[in-house]
Scaffold this motif. Structure first.
Motif, PDB file in Angstrom:
ATOM      1  N   VAL A   1     -29.828  21.389 -15.537  1.00  0.00           N
ATOM      2  CA  VAL A   1     -29.613  19.948 -15.659  1.00  0.00           C
ATOM      3  C   VAL A   1     -30.628  19.205 -14.800  1.00  0.00           C
ATOM      4  CG1 VAL A   1     -27.148  20.178 -16.150  1.00  0.00           C
ATOM      5  CG2 VAL A   1     -27.909  19.990 -13.786  1.00  0.00           C
ATOM      6  N   LEU A   2     -30.797  17.930 -15.108  1.00  0.00           N
ATOM      7  CA  LEU A   2     -31.695  17.071 -14.348  1.00  0.00           C
ATOM      8  C   LEU A   2     -30.907  16.194 -13.388  1.00  0.00           C
ATOM      9  CD1 LEU A   2     -34.257  15.717 -16.997  1.00  0.00           C
ATOM     10  CD2 LEU A   2     -34.400  17.772 -15.594  1.00  0.00           C
ATOM     11  N   ALA A   3     -31.587  15.760 -12.337  1.00  0.00           N
ATOM     12  CA  ALA A   3     -30.983  14.810 -11.407  1.00  0.00           C
ATOM     13  C   ALA A   3     -32.076  13.923 -10.839  1.00  0.00           C
ATOM     14  CB  ALA A   3     -30.247  15.531 -10.287  1.00  0.00           C
ATOM     15  N   ALA A   4     -31.688  12.713 -10.475  1.00  0.00           N
ATOM     16  CA  ALA A   4     -32.583  11.790  -9.796  1.00  0.00           C
ATOM     17  C   ALA A   4     -32.346  11.898  -8.295  1.00  0.00           C
ATOM     18  CB  ALA A   4     -32.331  10.364 -10.272  1.00  0.00           C
ATOM     19  N   VAL A   5     -33.420  11.889  -7.538  1.00  0.00           N
ATOM     20  CA  VAL A   5     -33.336  11.935  -6.084  1.00  0.00           C
ATOM     21  C   VAL A   5     -33.954  10.650  -5.543  1.00  0.00           C
ATOM     22  CG1 VAL A   5     -33.889  13.223  -3.990  1.00  0.00           C
ATOM     23  CG2 VAL A   5     -33.579  14.451  -6.154  1.00  0.00           C
ATOM     24  N   THR A   6     -33.145   9.851  -4.891  1.00  0.00           N
ATOM     25  CA  THR A   6     -33.626   8.579  -4.358  1.00  0.00           C
ATOM     26  C   THR A   6     -34.407   8.814  -3.067  1.00  0.00           C
ATOM     27  OG1 THR A   6     -31.579   8.233  -3.116  1.00  0.00           O
ATOM     28  CG2 THR A   6     -31.666   7.366  -5.373  1.00  0.00           C
ATOM     29  N   ASP A   7     -35.039   7.758  -2.582  1.00  0.00           N
ATOM     30  CA  ASP A   7     -35.857   7.903  -1.375  1.00  0.00           C
ATOM     31  C   ASP A   7     -35.020   8.190  -0.138  1.00  0.00           C
ATOM     32  OD1 ASP A   7     -38.167   7.598  -2.805  1.00  0.00           O
ATOM     33  OD2 ASP A   7     -38.440   5.471  -2.327  1.00  0.00           O
ATOM     34  N   ASP A   8     -33.708   7.939  -0.197  1.00  0.00           N
ATOM     35  CA  ASP A   8     -32.845   8.323   0.922  1.00  0.00           C
ATOM     36  C   ASP A   8     -32.128   9.649   0.631  1.00  0.00           C
ATOM     37  OD1 ASP A   8     -31.166   7.411  -1.026  1.00  0.00           O
ATOM     38  OD2 ASP A   8     -30.035   6.037   0.251  1.00  0.00           O
ATOM     39  N   ASN A   9     -32.698  10.417  -0.323  1.00  0.00           N
ATOM     40  CA  ASN A   9     -32.255  11.785  -0.626  1.00  0.00           C
ATOM     41  C   ASN A   9     -30.846  11.878  -1.200  1.00  0.00           C
ATOM     42  OD1 ASN A   9     -34.674  13.225   0.080  1.00  0.00           O
ATOM     43  ND2 ASN A   9     -34.188  12.824   2.235  1.00  0.00           N
ATOM     44  N   GLN A  10     -30.389  10.819  -1.836  1.00  0.00           N
ATOM     45  CA  GLN A  10     -29.143  10.898  -2.588  1.00  0.00           C
ATOM     46  C   GLN A  10     -29.454  11.469  -3.981  1.00  0.00           C
ATOM     47  OE1 GLN A  10     -25.975  10.042  -1.209  1.00  0.00           O
ATOM     48  NE2 GLN A  10     -27.355  10.183   0.556  1.00  0.00           N
ATOM     49  N   ILE A  11     -28.616  12.380  -4.443  1.00  0.00           N
ATOM     50  CA  ILE A  11     -28.866  13.094  -5.696  1.00  0.00           C
ATOM     51  C   ILE A  11     -27.854  12.661  -6.746  1.00  0.00           C
ATOM     52  CG2 ILE A  11     -29.052  15.373  -6.771  1.00  0.00           C
ATOM     53  CD1 ILE A  11     -29.593  16.493  -3.931  1.00  0.00           C
ATOM     54  N   TYR A  12     -28.354  12.236  -7.907  1.00  0.00           N
ATOM     55  CA  TYR A  12     -27.483  11.752  -8.979  1.00  0.00           C
ATOM     56  C   TYR A  12     -27.783  12.539 -10.260  1.00  0.00           C
ATOM     57  CZ  TYR A  12     -26.667   7.684  -5.968  1.00  0.00           C
ATOM     58  OH  TYR A  12     -26.338   6.858  -4.922  1.00  0.00           O
TER      59      TYR A  12
ATOM     60  N   TYR B   1     -34.817   2.421 -16.001  1.00  0.00           N
ATOM     61  CA  TYR B   1     -33.923   3.113 -16.929  1.00  0.00           C
ATOM     62  C   TYR B   1     -32.998   4.061 -16.170  1.00  0.00           C
ATOM     63  CZ  TYR B   1     -32.548   5.648 -21.178  1.00  0.00           C
ATOM     64  OH  TYR B   1     -31.835   6.213 -22.213  1.00  0.00           O
ATOM     65  N   ILE B   2     -33.539   4.780 -15.223  1.00  0.00           N
ATOM     66  CA  ILE B   2     -32.728   5.710 -14.426  1.00  0.00           C
ATOM     67  C   ILE B   2     -31.728   4.953 -13.562  1.00  0.00           C
ATOM     68  CG2 ILE B   2     -32.826   7.371 -12.516  1.00  0.00           C
ATOM     69  CD1 ILE B   2     -35.519   8.314 -13.737  1.00  0.00           C
ATOM     70  N   TYR B   3     -32.161   3.841 -12.992  1.00  0.00           N
ATOM     71  CA  TYR B   3     -31.229   3.056 -12.182  1.00  0.00           C
ATOM     72  C   TYR B   3     -30.035   2.597 -13.003  1.00  0.00           C
ATOM     73  CZ  TYR B   3     -33.715   2.691  -7.738  1.00  0.00           C
ATOM     74  OH  TYR B   3     -34.270   2.971  -6.521  1.00  0.00           O
ATOM     75  N   GLY B   4     -30.245   2.388 -14.298  1.00  0.00           N
ATOM     76  CA  GLY B   4     -29.135   2.014 -15.153  1.00  0.00           C
ATOM     77  C   GLY B   4     -28.071   3.095 -15.247  1.00  0.00           C
ATOM     78  N   PHE B   5     -28.467   4.340 -15.049  1.00  0.00           N
ATOM     79  CA  PHE B   5     -27.520   5.448 -15.099  1.00  0.00           C
ATOM     80  C   PHE B   5     -26.848   5.719 -13.754  1.00  0.00           C
ATOM     81  CE2 PHE B   5     -29.988   6.511 -18.884  1.00  0.00           C
ATOM     82  CZ  PHE B   5     -28.976   6.864 -19.768  1.00  0.00           C
ATOM     83  N   ILE B   6     -27.568   5.472 -12.666  1.00  0.00           N
ATOM     84  CA  ILE B   6     -27.029   5.900 -11.369  1.00  0.00           C
ATOM     85  C   ILE B   6     -26.382   4.775 -10.573  1.00  0.00           C
ATOM     86  CG2 ILE B   6     -28.793   7.704 -11.276  1.00  0.00           C
ATOM     87  CD1 ILE B   6     -30.220   6.148  -9.093  1.00  0.00           C
ATOM     88  N   THR B   7     -26.667   3.532 -10.930  1.00  0.00           N
ATOM     89  CA  THR B   7     -26.082   2.412 -10.182  1.00  0.00           C
ATOM     90  C   THR B   7     -24.555   2.428 -10.306  1.00  0.00           C
ATOM     91  OG1 THR B   7     -28.053   1.050 -10.514  1.00  0.00           O
ATOM     92  CG2 THR B   7     -26.020  -0.090  -9.913  1.00  0.00           C
ATOM     93  N   GLY B   8     -23.901   2.429  -9.179  1.00  0.00           N
ATOM     94  CA  GLY B   8     -22.443   2.444  -9.142  1.00  0.00           C
ATOM     95  C   GLY B   8     -21.821   3.822  -9.298  1.00  0.00           C
ATOM     96  N   LYS B   9     -22.663   4.842  -9.499  1.00  0.00           N
ATOM     97  CA  LYS B   9     -22.154   6.204  -9.641  1.00  0.00           C
ATOM     98  C   LYS B   9     -22.104   6.892  -8.284  1.00  0.00           C
ATOM     99  CE  LYS B   9     -21.971   5.842 -14.127  1.00  0.00           C
ATOM    100  NZ  LYS B   9     -23.067   6.335 -14.942  1.00  0.00           N
ATOM    101  N   LYS B  10     -21.282   7.923  -8.204  1.00  0.00           N
ATOM    102  CA  LYS B  10     -21.172   8.704  -6.984  1.00  0.00           C
ATOM    103  C   LYS B  10     -22.255   9.774  -6.964  1.00  0.00           C
ATOM    104  CE  LYS B  10     -17.809  11.245  -4.188  1.00  0.00           C
ATOM    105  NZ  LYS B  10     -16.421  11.789  -4.132  1.00  0.00           N
ATOM    106  N   SER B  11     -22.915   9.900  -5.832  1.00  0.00           N
ATOM    107  CA  SER B  11     -23.975  10.903  -5.727  1.00  0.00           C
ATOM    108  C   SER B  11     -23.376  12.297  -5.571  1.00  0.00           C
ATOM    109  CB  SER B  11     -24.894  10.601  -4.544  1.00  0.00           C
ATOM    110  OG  SER B  11     -24.184  10.686  -3.320  1.00  0.00           O
ATOM    111  N   LEU B  12     -24.190  13.296  -5.852  1.00  0.00           N
ATOM    112  CA  LEU B  12     -23.789  14.682  -5.674  1.00  0.00           C
ATOM    113  C   LEU B  12     -23.611  14.949  -4.180  1.00  0.00           C
ATOM    114  CD1 LEU B  12     -23.506  17.054  -7.753  1.00  0.00           C
ATOM    115  CD2 LEU B  12     -25.795  17.748  -7.044  1.00  0.00           C
ATOM    116  N   GLN B  13     -22.515  15.519  -3.795  1.00  0.00           N
ATOM    117  CA  GLN B  13     -22.250  15.734  -2.372  1.00  0.00           C
ATOM    118  C   GLN B  13     -22.896  17.026  -1.883  1.00  0.00           C
ATOM    119  OE1 GLN B  13     -20.652  13.159  -0.519  1.00  0.00           O
ATOM    120  NE2 GLN B  13     -21.252  12.304  -2.499  1.00  0.00           N
TER     121      GLN B  13
END
Length: 299
Positions: free
Chosen positions: A14-25, A49-61
């Motif tokens: 699977v794919l995930a986005a990693v933000t600059d503060d290392n949160q994984i979605y 486009y990616i922000y549309g998917f991760i905004t308001g979602k819980k990051s992978l712990q």
């Protein structure tokens, strides 16, 4: 913003986005290129486009070290550029057995030519990701990693991301005869890319990326060298333009852009070494080194 690919708890890639503060979605896509085209269809940049998917979602712990990272894109082909840095030209000239009696070598000529050196490096079946072993070719006694910036491109030649590449190289084989280049560059597990793809739109200046290579032996640091892409002689779009010229290029192709880091001339990789290549904006690509089961001597 970086994109990674990993195995989830169901052993699915699977794919995930990693933000600059290392949160994984986690993302609902199977392939990085799907994100690029879906974003275009939506009239958005990939980042938005990616922000549309991760905004308001819980990051992978979890953090990246806890994930089973895979090669970030199953690139149908990996191509590579040669002699794009002064250090690379010097290294090639040092190892060659034909130094043209003090005159220009083929490496001097290509360094100054209008046409760059571009060659096929790897295919999907030969390319590995983070933490997988790179192999030592059995008929070479002088092998090194070549740390490089990798361009992730579409079939039209658009640069949509940056990754790290390790273009493993046999200096003795290429040095004996440049016509041996495919054998000096292509063998099982001779190319690694990863650990992530940095969205191209999020790289402020791709000609100011710091690259560091570290090689460990028996858990001791034996090589550490750094370079910067500002030393690159050619432009990325120039290299891509030659790759796609009269050529069929596939979505998700990776083009490695050459190296300016060459270990000392006396150095060769050994079984159980470990290679780390770091570009802070992308991450650290780490691979153990493994010797093949037998040693072949070419006379």
């Amino acid at each position: 913003m970086r994109i990674i690919r990993y195995l989830n708890e169901n052993s699915d890639a699977v794919l995930a986005a990693v933000t600059d503060d290392n949160q994984i979605y986690p993302l609902p896509f199977n392939d990085f290129i799907d994100i690029i085209y879906e974003a275009k269809n939506a009239g958005l940049t990939p980042l938005n486009y990616i922000y549309g998917f991760i905004t308001g979602k819980k990051s992978l712990q979890k953090d990246l070290s806890q994930l089973n990272l895979l090669v970030p894109i199953v690139a149908p082909e990996v191509w590579a550029s040669g002699v794009t840095y002064e250090k690379s030209r010097e290294a090639r000239n040092y190892e060659t057995t034909d130094k043209a009696n003090g005159g220009e070598t083929c490496y001097d000529k290509v360094y100054n030519a209008a046409r760059p050196e571009i060659f096929l490096k790897s295919t999907a079946a030969r390319t590995i990701g983070p933490n997988e072993p790179v192999y030592l070719r059995s008929d070479s006694n002088w092998q090194i990693p070549e740390p490089e910036v990798g361009l992730v491109i579409t079939k039209e030649g658009e640069i949509v991301g940056y990754t790290i590449g390790n273009d493993m190289s046999c200096r003795d084989i290429e040095g004996e005869n440049p016509l041996y280049l495919p054998q000096a560059k292509i063998w099982k597990n001779s190319c690694s890319i990863g650990p992530a793809i940095r969205l191209s739109e999020t790289v402020k200046n791709p000609y100011d990326l710091q690259i560091t290579c570290r090689i460990y032996r028996n858990n001791q640091l034996v090589v550490e060298e750094s370079a910067n892409t500002r030393q690159l002689k050619r432009r990325y779009d120039e290299l891509v333009s030659f790759l796609i010229r009269d050529n069929k290029v596939f979505d998700g192709t990776v083009l490695l852009t050459g190296t300016s880091i060459v270990p000392p001339n006396h150095f060769t990789l050994q079984d159980q070494d470990r290679i780390e290549i770091e570009i802070p904006e992308i991450g650290v690509l780490s691979n153990p080194v493994k010797a093949l089961a037998h040693k072949t001597v070419v006379k």
